[in-house]
Scaffold this motif. Structure first.
Motif, PDB file in Angstrom:
ATOM      1  N   ALA A   1       0.835  -1.201   0.000  1.00  0.00           N
ATOM      2  CA  ALA A   1       0.000   0.000   0.000  1.00  0.00           C
ATOM      3  C   ALA A   1       0.871   1.252   0.000  1.00  0.00           C
ATOM      4  O   ALA A   1       0.559   2.238  -0.683  1.00  0.00           O
ATOM      5  N   LEU A   2       1.960   1.209   0.734  1.00  0.00           N
ATOM      6  CA  LEU A   2       2.863   2.351   0.789  1.00  0.00           C
ATOM      7  C   LEU A   2       3.535   2.575  -0.568  1.00  0.00           C
ATOM      8  O   LEU A   2       3.604   3.714  -1.046  1.00  0.00           O
ATOM      9  N   SER A   3       4.009   1.519  -1.213  1.00  0.00           N
ATOM     10  CA  SER A   3       4.656   1.683  -2.508  1.00  0.00           C
ATOM     11  C   SER A   3       3.653   2.131  -3.568  1.00  0.00           C
ATOM     12  O   SER A   3       3.998   2.895  -4.475  1.00  0.00           O
ATOM     13  N   GLY A   4       2.409   1.682  -3.467  1.00  0.00           N
ATOM     14  CA  GLY A   4       1.365   2.153  -4.385  1.00  0.00           C
ATOM     15  C   GLY A   4       1.088   3.634  -4.204  1.00  0.00           C
ATOM     16  O   GLY A   4       0.911   4.376  -5.179  1.00  0.00           O
ATOM     17  N   SER A   5       1.051   4.073  -2.955  1.00  0.00           N
ATOM     18  CA  SER A   5       0.828   5.494  -2.669  1.00  0.00           C
ATOM     19  C   SER A   5       1.983   6.346  -3.184  1.00  0.00           C
ATOM     20  O   SER A   5       1.771   7.429  -3.735  1.00  0.00           O
ATOM     21  N   VAL A   6       3.202   5.871  -3.022  1.00  0.00           N
ATOM     22  CA  VAL A   6       4.372   6.598  -3.514  1.00  0.00           C
ATOM     23  C   VAL A   6       4.312   6.706  -5.039  1.00  0.00           C
ATOM     24  O   VAL A   6       4.614   7.763  -5.611  1.00  0.00           O
ATOM     25  N   ALA A   7       3.906   5.636  -5.710  1.00  0.00           N
ATOM     26  CA  ALA A   7       3.804   5.665  -7.176  1.00  0.00           C
ATOM     27  C   ALA A   7       2.750   6.671  -7.631  1.00  0.00           C
ATOM     28  O   ALA A   7       2.960   7.409  -8.604  1.00  0.00           O
TER      29      ALA A   7
END
Length: 171
Positions: free
Chosen positions: A5-11
């Motif tokens: 979820a964190l990497s998706g938000s960063v993207a």
């Protein structure tokens, strides 16, 4: 799961920042009349050569273009300034550009507006390095392209671009 979820938000945030940056850059550059600084000739194969110090628009008047090409597009030699607009059929900004250029030509004597359908003049489009519509080329009395704008130029910019040409006349 939390890491995904964190990497998706960063993207998503990175994509939004890049898109915003591109939009701001495009808004700043769109429609700006820039000096013509490259030499592209119809009879010279290969990529355009960079202009030298003696071929800057202020010293020589811009980039010379084949007179036969300009005549085929409707540019008459000897006109103080010609605003050569490349348009396409379904281009909304082209209509706004047409209005700006018509206003300028109605205001100033010695300035002509010529509109060209880019789709029907593909050899000229390629020869002149037209990448999008609308593109406006400011051509002086000697048949040199002195300024170019991709997008809708502001009326004040067009007036500022043609004013020196009206004072100078043909050389």
């Amino acid at each position: 799961m939390q890491n995904a979820a964190l990497s998706g938000s960063v993207a998503v945030v990175a994509t939004l920042l890049l898109a915003t940056g591109f939009g701001l850059w495009r808004r700043r550059c769109d429609g700006r009349l820039r000096p013509e600084t490259t030499t592209m000739r119809l009879d010279a194969p290969g990529p355009p050569a960079a202009a030298g110090p003696d071929t800057t628009p202020d010293r020589v008047g811009g980039r010379p273009v084949d007179p036969a090409l300009l005549a085929a597009l409707g540019v008459r030699p000897g006109d103080s300034a010609t605003l050569l607009q490349f348009s396409s059929a379904f281009c909304a900004p082209c209509r706004a550009t047409r209005q700006v250029l018509a206003d300028v030509t109605g205001t100033l004597d010695g300035v002509r507006h010529v509109e060209v359908d880019a789709a029907s003049q593909l050899p000229a489009v390629r020869a002149l390095g037209i990448w999008r519509t609308p593109t406006v080329l400011v051509v002086d009395a000697d048949g040199r392209i002195v300024r170019r704008a991709a997008g809708v130029p502001a009326r004040a910019q067009v007036l500022a671009a043609v004013a020196p040409l009206l004072r100078r006349g043909p050389s």
